[in-house]
Design an enzyme around this catalytic site. Structure first.
Site, PDB file in Angstrom:
ATOM      1  N   GLY A   1      39.768  38.284  63.003  1.00 32.36           N
ATOM      2  CA  GLY A   1      39.900  38.638  64.412  1.00 32.36           C
ATOM      3  C   GLY A   1      41.018  39.617  64.682  1.00 32.36           C
TER       4      GLY A   1
ATOM      5  N   GLU B   1      35.742  36.732  56.448  1.00 36.90           N
ATOM      6  CA  GLU B   1      35.001  35.587  56.987  1.00 36.90           C
ATOM      7  C   GLU B   1      34.024  34.956  56.006  1.00 36.90           C
ATOM      8  OE1 GLU B   1      36.347  37.931  60.609  1.00 36.90           O
ATOM      9  OE2 GLU B   1      35.597  38.399  58.601  1.00 36.90           O
TER      10      GLU B   1
ATOM     11  N   GLU C   1      39.570  42.941  63.941  1.00 39.75           N
ATOM     12  CA  GLU C   1      38.628  43.235  65.034  1.00 39.75           C
ATOM     13  C   GLU C   1      39.371  43.649  66.301  1.00 39.75           C
ATOM     14  OE1 GLU C   1      34.784  40.454  64.284  1.00 39.75           O
ATOM     15  OE2 GLU C   1      36.690  39.389  64.390  1.00 39.75           O
TER      16      GLU C   1
ATOM     17  N   ALA D   1      41.455  34.532  63.450  1.00 38.00           N
ATOM     18  CA  ALA D   1      41.234  33.523  64.471  1.00 38.00           C
ATOM     19  C   ALA D   1      41.839  32.203  63.998  1.00 38.00           C
ATOM     20  CB  ALA D   1      39.739  33.363  64.752  1.00 38.00           C
TER      21      ALA D   1
END
Length: 261
Positions: free
Chosen positions: A112, A135, A115, A67
């Protein structure tokens, strides 16, 4: 002309290729890219011309490197939940889509990006791909479904190890633990194999393919009995024209012509 600023799209032989295109940011997902993905995946649902979708990243260095950290740094208790839920909604659209979606993973698939790949139905990686949920290095946890899908794919122990250490693993390691289906050498081979597998899938009865996806998803749903879902969808198949065409073609020893009806 593309509808998007951060995605490019190409439709060929019924296959939509969506490319996350923010190379200056290693294709990191910012809020606008997430919203563009929402729009693009909704088009996969609605556009009859699209039979399946391949998601990849621009270049060979990165699929999606995570992200946008600058956006994450601005989050607080009031907006962080909505931030996570928004990404989860988009990735759920991918996972629940009855048309097949393949992640063609080139380079970094972190946070992300990992993911996003896990939300797709099938994952194919180039040899230089790197996977991870780092993260914890930022003082947060995966927020786009990573804690759930990584556990589903690789098991509790390995998922906990990867998410609590923040370690990055190679494509071959990802294959060995069941995170990816195939590993190839180059980006060119990656797209070739992704299109080959997708072409094979979309040559089958599309309603049946969608029902397989639904049944597999039901296995992970606390609200559904997967075996009952399978029986229900099996029964539904017999009401389709594709069922009658498929069985008739088999008996007549010819290739079936499925229409998705």
């Amino acid at each position: 002309m593309s509808l998007y600023q951060n995605l490019t799209e190409e439709i060929r032989n019924g296959i939509l290729t969506l490319t996350v295109s923010r190379p200056e940011h290693l294709n990191a997902l910012n809020t606008s890219t997430i919203e563009e993905l929402r729009t693009a995946i909704q088009d996969v649902y609605d556009n009859k011309e699209i039979k399946g979708c391949i998601i990849t990243g621009e270049g060979s260095k990165s699929f999606v490197a995570g992200a946008d950290i600058k956006e994450i740094a601005e989050l607080n208790e009031l907006n962080a939940r909505k931030f996570a839920e928004n990404g989860q909604e988009v990735f759920s659209l991918i996972e629940q889509c009855e048309k097949p979606i393949i992640a063609a993973i080139n380079g970094f698939a972190l946070g992300g990006g990992c993911e996003l790949a896990m939300a797709c139905h099938i994952r194919i990686a180039s040899e230089n791909a790197k996977f991870g949920q780092p993260e914890v290095n930022l003082g947060i946890i995966p927020g786009y479904g990573g804690t759930q899908r990584l556990t589903q794919l690789v098991g509790k122990g390995k998922a906990l190890e990867l998410m609590t250490t923040g370690d990055m693993i190679t494509a071959q390691d990802a294959k060995s633990i069941g995170l990816v289906n195939h590993v190839v050498e180059t980006k060119e081979e990656l797209m070739e194999l992704s299109n080959k597998i997708m072409s094979k899938i979309i040559s089958k009865a599309p309603l049946a393919v969608g029902m397989v996806i639904n049944c597999v998803n039901a296995y992970y749903s606390s609200e559904e009995n997967g075996f009952q879902a399978e029986a229900n969808f099996f029964s539904n198949c017999t009401k389709t024209e594709d069922f009658h065409e498929g069985t008739k073609a088999f008996i007549e020893k010819r290739k079936p012509e499925f229409k998705g009806e």
